[in-house]
Structure formats: structure tokens, C-alpha cells
Enzyme design. Structure first.
Site, short mmCIF file in Angstrom:
data_model
loop_
_atom_site.label_atom_id
_atom_site.label_comp_id
_atom_site.label_asym_id
_atom_site.label_seq_id
_atom_site.Cartn_x
_atom_site.Cartn_y
_atom_site.Cartn_z
N ASP A 256 -27.47 20.19 -0.42
CA ASP A 256 -29.02 20.09 -0.57
C ASP A 256 -29.37 19.30 -1.63
O ASP A 256 -28.74 19.12 -3.02
CB ASP A 256 -29.66 21.53 -0.55
CG ASP A 256 -31.14 21.29 -0.21
OD1 ASP A 256 -31.49 20.12 0.27
OD2 ASP A 256 -31.80 22.05 -0.42
N GLU B 10 -30.53 13.74 -3.10
CA GLU B 10 -31.29 12.42 -2.98
C GLU B 10 -31.28 11.78 -4.33
O GLU B 10 -31.34 10.31 -4.01
CB GLU B 10 -32.94 12.64 -2.47
CG GLU B 10 -33.04 13.08 -1.20
CD GLU B 10 -32.55 14.67 -1.01
OE1 GLU B 10 -32.73 15.55 -2.02
OE2 GLU B 10 -32.02 15.02 0.09
N ASP C 289 -36.70 18.93 6.27
CA ASP C 289 -37.69 20.19 6.21
C ASP C 289 -38.89 19.56 7.08
O ASP C 289 -39.89 19.27 6.75
CB ASP C 289 -38.32 20.36 4.91
CG ASP C 289 -37.28 20.63 3.89
OD1 ASP C 289 -36.07 21.18 4.29
OD2 ASP C 289 -37.68 20.49 2.52
O1 MIG Z 1 -36.61 22.88 -2.33
O2 MIG Z 1 -32.96 25.67 -0.38
O3 MIG Z 1 -34.01 21.12 3.00
O4 MIG Z 1 -33.13 23.49 3.94
O5 MIG Z 1 -33.83 25.80 2.66
C1 MIG Z 1 -36.36 23.30 -1.24
C2 MIG Z 1 -34.16 25.84 0.02
C3 MIG Z 1 -34.63 23.09 -1.26
C4 MIG Z 1 -34.64 22.33 0.84
C5 MIG Z 1 -33.82 22.16 2.30
C6 MIG Z 1 -33.90 23.55 2.91
C7 MIG Z 1 -33.54 24.73 2.12
C8 MIG Z 1 -34.38 24.68 0.84
N1 MIG Z 1 -34.17 23.35 -0.10
#
Ligand code: MIG
Length: 789
Positions: free
Chosen positions: A420, A423, A499
Site C-alpha cells: 500500500d 505511489e 479507495d
Molecule cells: O491512508 O492501510 O487503499 O485499502 O485500508 C490509507 C489503511 C491507507 C489505503 C488503502 C486501504 C487501506 C488503508 N490505506
């Protein structure tokens, strides 16, 4: 207003979880970033002018301009590379195969031809032609500009009437991108997105042109920040740095995509369990809660194959830690799940908490693996663990270090990782939620900045994780899920669409994002069932679940601030629908696994917009493999669905009813079912209980199907079974050819026939009678299926 409301919302949530100090950091960060970036300006563009001379080179031609030079070189009969100089070269992270020039036929110094395509070098620009000499693409010679330390390039591409442009990665936009403007810059839209949001997490500079007859593919091998503007009569493509190098491949698009996948790397074969249902939920804070959810599925007989643990498992959001106070026996829990057939997948964020005494931070500093500012200072930005440092995955040493950590973490028994925030994403109070463009990257030693490396961050985090996994557990197939990526990410990871909002618009946007990713060479994709950021109605939840059951990655997930939505909490009817969708998915496993293998071996997509197989351009239905046509219900209250049928004969799933295309049909869509059709001529391998059953949907010429099977993980032997059903007097002959060293794992083979009534099957002179439309046979080479006249 919507933007501001979202910012405030996020601020409150963040402060609630992380304390108010995070807001100060987000403000400070945005301020520092703006100061580092300076004011944006428009580049001063200058055309390269007309060609001054042409000269043959191996595989193609060199074209001289006043201050630039083009090398056009064929790398195969269906692959042409165009590279402009002066070149700001970068390591070829996206590419998987070494390429050799291919000698074209020279029909003049400005006209080069292969059996598949031709290039004409004109006064004003280039023309790409197909084998019949029809124009596929006309592009003007580019303009250049100096742009800070970089050279920017841009040019115009002519668009024909009726031409559609697809690809460009994950977009909250119709599949046909004409009419939109798209940034090539991976971005976290911040907690919730809906239609029109651009850019999203995973962009791919891949352009597919669908023409009234045929089409072509263009792939820009440039990760630098860029833009594609398709609002006008012409397309505009711009890059603000990096090499201006691209590849052209003639259609048909299905073959062009397979060619692209060989160029940038075929996806690796996933472990079979990954094709089952996964569950995730942000906000499951303790071992007890997680165990409760898993037990909830198992007690109800709902097949759960993987549980994903979000950032809650960490100690203060420190990567590579587990909070032992809240997860007192983490390895034990993981082992018990595994014994029950449930794998554990853990989230990994790239940010490493900047904290003296935190071993990964101290080690990372010592080994020099973090990204730095131009001043030489380690760059830091606010994320979940507050200020963090970020590994520079463009540095081989950083990848090796990260891979080691991943390996150590595997000792907990987890089966995969969920990548996660890659980017990379940061918490910025305003503006771009990522690193300033001036942050430095190693780029394998040559050095460069974030403008060049930004879009590579997710790809290379996936690569480092994959390599670490492979190193430590060479007997297994890594399972990785990533949010961000670039061309080539399919070699290492699956992708999910992040999201998305929990609305019907969000559901439609999701389907577009999924199909767009598939068309951009990322075949294994899925979405958060029910949407991430809100509370879906039971109906929306169920329709989303049904769609997801027929996409490669099948996972439910939701944000901590939403209501819990385990399927048994949403009423009896939803639970019933979920059971059916799960049963369908489980039954399809052999079919899906075979599709996964074909993707890994040949670069064939699983999610197939209908035009790939000769059908119309539509977003109302798509193919799952070539045999299934899925028509998801995307509207509230709908109990029927208008479906555009491609040419050919189509059966209703599991029924004898059929329709003939092309044309539209109206299919019933009761709440607990998803409209699903089967192409006549298909033989589908399915699981029924413990057995393998071949579902035969004959067309005029019978039916065909393949099954790929093996242990389900690792690199041991496999088998391929090919089935051919041939019409014959009084019934059908069924031929079965098996290949490969893996033994047939079932005792028998079941058969079901649609369209005709099966009386029984003759094998080795013996008639076995069908019961309830199904007959079980021992393995055979040829059988005769007798039908009721
Ligand atoms: O700032 O880890 O897209 O699936 O639950 C949010 C918490 C960070 C974004 C991800 C989402 C995840 C969430 N993350």
C-alpha cells in the site's frame, strides 16, 4: 466544496487515529514541498523541424533533424521501436526481454515494411501502416523544451473518425478515453474517489487504438511525469523528462496486448489459493477480532481462502513489526488459519518510522538505502508512523535490504503481502500527496530525481518484495497485491483499485478501472467489495460481491470508519446471494486457474472487453476468458439486464436456453443471481463437490476446452487436459488428450451436457447411465455420449 469537505474529513480522521501532531506535520510537509518545487511554468516548446537526412541502420532507419535524431528500428515483424535523441536514458525497468533488430524490407529509404506492418517517414511526421497498407496512425514530429534539468517532449497524434483510444492504466473514466485528459503520475486520491477522479494509483503509458477495422498499440517506455490529452480532434502526448522512446504494435488488439506482455513480462502464475475469496477490513485491531471473523466464515461454511491484515497489526505503524500486546500469538494464529485452509496476507507500507533505536530505520540509515533531498539529507515525510524515511527502490542495495526484511517476516508463516501507499503517498495538507520532484533516486547508480522515478516506485517496491520472497521461499509462488505500479508490474503483483466510494457510481467506476487495467496489461485485478469508504446498501453490497466473484481478484475490504459488513451482518437475502456467488466462484476454480496459466504462459487476458473477441465496444458486459460473458448489474433496483451479444450462439449459464448474436437480449437478474452466458462451443472444467465435471455447451461444431492443473503452488509437474466434443450420429464423440507428468488428481471425470439431454456415455464398450443429467466416467481417451432423441 467537495474537495474541501474531503480534506477536512480526512484531517479529522487522521487526528483521531494519530493525534493532532500529524496535522502539523501535514501542513509543514506541504509547505516544504511547495518551497522545494517552486512555481509551475509552461515549457517553451520548439519543434524539431523537418528531416534533414535518412540513413539505413540495422533493423531500420536513422533520421536526422537540426537538433534531434530519430532511430526507428524493427524488433520483430510486429514490433517497431522509435527512439528520439538527445535521450535522457533510464534503466529499462519495464522491459523483460532483450531485443534484437529485425531486418525489414526496404521499399525506398522512407518506406520500411515487414509482413505485419510498415513505416513511412514523411516530411511532417511518421505513418504506421498495416500489412494491407491501410493507415493505422499518423503522428507529427515532436517538439522539445528544456524543463529544469530535463528535456520535455510532446507531439500530436491524429485521431481518425470513430477511433477509440483505450488503456493508460487505472482510470475513473469510460474505457474509451477520448474526451478526457489524463496525467501519467501515480496518485493516492486520499481515502475516497468516484467517477472522473484523475490520476489514480496506477498509470501505464500504454495507448490502444481501436479503429473501425483493427487497431494498434503504442507503449511509451518512459516512467517520467507525463500527460495524454484526448479532448480534441488530435491526441497530445507529453513527457516532462525521461527518454522519448516508444513501441508500436499492429492489431488485432488481443495479439498486440500479448506482444506487449511479452515485452514487459508475462505475469507469474499465482498460487491457486489466491483465486479464492479474500477478506480484509481496516480496523480489526486484535487477534481475537481477526480470529472471530475467520471463524464466522468457517462456521457458516462460507469458503474463505485468505485473510488480509491491514496496518492495525503493526506496533505504532512500524513496518515489519507485529504488536504483540494485541496479537499475543501471531505465528500461532497464522498457522491455525493455514491448517483451516485460510492464508494470511499482510500489508506493507514503504515508509519506515524515523525513530532512533528502531532497527529498520537505523539499519536503513547505515546502509544508505533511503531517498535523499538534493542537500544530501534523508528525505522524510508524514505517513502512518508519523515522519518516515522511504527506501529508494531504484537502488539495488535498497531492494536487497528490503527483500531481506520481507524474508525475515515470512518466518511468521504469512503467505503474501499487500503493498500500500507506494505511489508513493504522503499526508500533505494540500497539493500533491507525494515526494517533491527534486528528491534524489539512485536509478541503478546513474542518479536522477523523483520526476523520473515517481511512477517506478510501486513497480520497484513490488519487485524488491517479490525478489525477497523468492529468495527466502524459493519453493513457493509469491502472492503480492499492489496499489501502485507501472508497465511491468504484472510480473510481480496483482492490483486492486483502492479507495473507491461505496455508491452505484463507484461500482460502475470500478468496472471501468478494472477493465482499463486489464487492457493496460495488468491482468490480475480486483476491487474492494462494497466500496472502501462508505456504507453500501445491502443491494449494492450484493451486486458488488457478484461482480467481484467474476473478476480475477476477489476480495472484500472496507475502511475502519464504515459499518462492519461481514456478509452475515447484512440480512438473510444478502447472505443467500453471497453463498451463491461463493459457490459459483469455487466451482469455477479449474476454469479460472486455467485462465491464469494462459495469462502466465501466453499473455492472454482474463478480463476481456467484448471487442477483443470480435464483439461490440461496450461497458455493459465483459468476457471472463473466452467462454464466459458476464453482464454485471450496475443499477439500483434492476431485476433485468440488457446485454449486447457478440456474434455467435450463447447459452444461459447452466441452462439449455440459448440466444443468437449479434443483438441485444434482456436477461433476468434476480437479486441473488448475476446474468452469465456461455459461448456455444465451450467445454468448461468445473468443480462440483470433490469432483471435476466438464460442462459441455455444444455449438454447431461441438465444443472444446482445456484444463491446467498441478499442485497449486511451487514449480512441480503439471498437466494439461484437452477435451474435444464432436457431433456424431445419435450423440457426440468426446476425445480427451492429456499431457504432462502430474497425475489426474480425481478418480473420475463428470460430464454434463447442455442443449441436449444426456442419456449416458459409452466407454470401452460399457454404457454408464446419466443421473440427474450427469454421468461419471473413469479416465478415457474416447467416449461416446448418447443423447435422448
Ligand atoms: O491512508 O492501510 O487503499 O485499502 O485500508 C490509507 C489503511 C491507507 C489505503 C488503502 C486501504 C487501506 C488503508 N490505506
Amino acid at each position: 466544496m467537495r474537495g474541501l469537505a474531503k480534506v477536512l474529513h480526512n484531517a479529522v480522521r487522521m487526528a483521531w487515529l494519530l493525534g493532532p501532531s500529524i496535522l502539523g506535520q501535514a501542513v509543514r510537509y506541504a509547505w516544504v514541498r511547495d518551497r522545494l518545487e517552486g512555481r509551475p511554468q509552461e515549457p517553451r516548446w520548439q519543434g524539431v523541424g523537418r528531416p534533414l537526412g535518412l540513413e539505413p541502420i540495422p533493423g531500420g532507419v536513422r533520421v536526422r533533424f537540426l537538433e534531434a535524431e530519430l532511430r526507428a528500428v524493427f524488433l520483430g515483424e510486429d514490433l517497431l521501436c522509435l527512439a528520439w535523441a538527445p535521450e535522457e536514458a533510464l534503466p529499462p525497468y519495464a522491459l523483460a526481454e532483450p531485443l534484437e533488430p529485425f531486418e525489414p524490407q526496404r521499399l525506398g529509404e522512407d518506406l520500411l515494411k515487414t509482413p505485419r506492418m510498415a513505416l513511412r517517414v514523411g516530411e511532417e511526421g511518421l505513418e504506421l501502416l498495416d500489412a494491407q497498407g491501410r493507415l493505422l496512425r499518423r503522428e507529427a514530429y515532436p517538439q522539445m523544451a528544456s524543463w529544469g534539468a530535463h528535456r520535455a517532449w510532446r507531439y500530436r497524434v491524429a485521431l481518425a473518425p470513430g477511433e477509440r483510444v483505450l488503456g493508460l492504466g487505472e482510470r475513473a473514466f469510460p474505457l474509451d478515453r477520448r474526451g478526457g485528459v489524463f496525467r501519467l503520475w501515480n496518485r493516492d486520491p486520499g481515502g475516497s474517489y468516484g467517477p472522473g477522479e484523475d490520476p489514480l494509483y496506477l498509470s501505464v503509458p500504454l495507448w490502444l487504438s481501436l479503429l473501425p477495422e483493427g487497431g494498434y498499440l503504442a507503449f511509451y517506455e518512459n516512467p517520467a511525469e507525463g500527460l495524454v490529452d484526448l479532448r480534441g480532434e488530435e491526441g497530445l502526448v507529453a513527457f516532462y523528462g525521461g527518454p522519448f522512446r516508444y513501441y508500436l504494435v499492429p492489431g488485432p488488439l488481443e495479439e498486440a496486448l500479448a506482444r506487449y506482455l511479452r515485452l514487459t513480462g508475462l505475469p507469474s502464475l499465482p498460487p491457486r489459493w489466491a483465486l479464492g475469496f479474500h477478506f480484509a477490513r481496516w480496523g480489526l485491531k486484535t487477534q481475537e477480532e481477526v480470529e472471530g471473523v475467520v471463524a464466522g466464515f468457517l462456521e457458516r461454511g462460507l469458503p474463505l481462502r485468505a485473510i488480509h491484515l491491514d496496518i492495525d497489526h503493526m506496533r505504532g505503524y512500524r513496518v515489519f513489526t507485529v504488536d504483540e500486546a494485541r496479537f499475543p500469538d501471531f505465528p500461532g494464529m497464522v498457522a491455525r488459519f493455514r491448517a483451516q485452509g485460510v492464508r494470511t496476507v499482510l500489508i506493507l507500507d514503504p515508509g519506515v518510522k524515523r525513530e532512533a533505536g528502531f532497527p529498520p530505520y537505523e539499519e536503513g540509515l547505515r546502509e544508505g538505502v533511503f531517498c535523499r533531498l538534493p542537500s544530501g539529507e534523508v528525505f522524510q515525510g508524514p505517513v502512518w508512523p508519523h515522519l518516515a524515511a522511504f527506501p529508494d527502490f531504484t537502488h539495488p542495495r535498497a531492494r536487497a535490504w528490503w527483500g531481506e526484511k520481507v524474508g525475515d517476516f515470512l518466518e511468521n508463516g504469512v503467505s503474501g503481502f499487500w503493498l500500500d501507499m507506494n505511489e508513493p503517498a504522503l499526508f500533505a495538507a494540500w497539493g500533491e500527496p507525494t515526494f517533491p520532484r527534486g528528491v534524489r533516486h539512485a536509478l541503478e547508480g546513474q542518479g536522477g530525481d523523483h520526476l523520473l522515478a515517481h511512477n517506478l516506485y510501486g513497480l520497484l517496491m513490488a519487485r524488491a518484495t517479490w525478489e525477497g520472497f523468492r529468495e527466502r521461499a524459493p519453493e513457493g509462488r509469491p502472492f503480492l497485491l499492489t496499489r501502485s505500479g507501472f508497465a511491468g508490474v504484472q510480473r510481480y503483483a496483482w492490483a486492486w483499485t483502492g479507495d473507491v466510494e461505496s455508491t452505484w457510481e463507484g461500482l460502475r467506476t470500478t468496472l471501468r478501472a478494472l477493465l482499463g487495467l486489464s487492457l493496460s496489461g495488468v491482468p490480475f485485478v480486483g476491487s474492494d467489495i462494497g466500496g472502501f469508504s462508505g456504507n453500501p446498501s445491502p443491494e449494492l453490497y450484493l451486486r458488488w460481491f457478484q461482480l467481484a466473484a467474476l473478476t480475477p481478484f476477489f476480495r472484500q475490504h472496507s475502511a475502519f470508519w464504515t459499518r462492519r459488513r461481514e456478509p452475515w451482518r447484512l440480512g438473510e437475502e444478502v447472505l443467500e446471494g453471497v453463498r451463491e456467488a461463493l459457490a459459483l466462484r469455487e466451482a469455477l476454480l479449474p476454469y479460472l486457474y486455467t485462465l491464469a496459466w494462459r495469462a502466465a504462459r501466453e499473455g492472454r487476458l482474463l478480463l476481456r472487453p467484448l471487442f477483443l473477441d470480435g464483439g461490440p465496444y461496450t461497458e455493459e458486459a465483459f468476457g471472463l476468458g473466452e467462454a464466459l460473458l458476464v453482464a454485471p448489474v450496475l443499477e439500483e433496483g434492476a431485476r433485468a439486464k440488457e446485454v449486447p451479444l457478440p456474434r455467435g450462439v450463447w447459452y444461459a449459464w447452466g441452462e439449455d436456453r440459448l440466444w443468437e448474436g449479434p443483438g441485444w437480449v434482456r436477461l433476468p437478474a434476480p437479486l441473488t443471481a448475476i446474468p452469465l452466458l456461455v459461448r456455444a462451443g465451450s467445454a468448461l472444467p468445473l468443480l462440483e463437490g470433490e469432483g471435476l465435471v466438464l460442462h459441455l455447451y455444444p455449438g454447431m461444431e461441438g465444443a472444446e476446452g482445456v484444463l491446467f492443473w498441478d499442485e497449486g503452488d511451487g514449480e512441480g509437474p503439471h498437466r494439461e487436459d484437452r477435451f474435444r466434443l464432436l457431433p456424431a450420429q445419435g450423440g457426440f464423440r468426446l476425445l480427451w488428450e492429456a499431457e504432462g507428468a502430474y497425475p489426474w488428481p480425481w478418480r473420475e471425470l463428470g460430464l454434463r451436457l447442455f442443449g441436449r439431454r444426456l442419456r449416458g456415455a459409452w466407454v470401452g464398450g460399457r454404457l454408464l447411465e446419466a443421473k440427474e443429467g450427469r454421468v461419471w466416467l473413469p479416465p478415457f481417451e474416447e467416449a461416446f455420449l448418447e443423447v435422448v432423441a
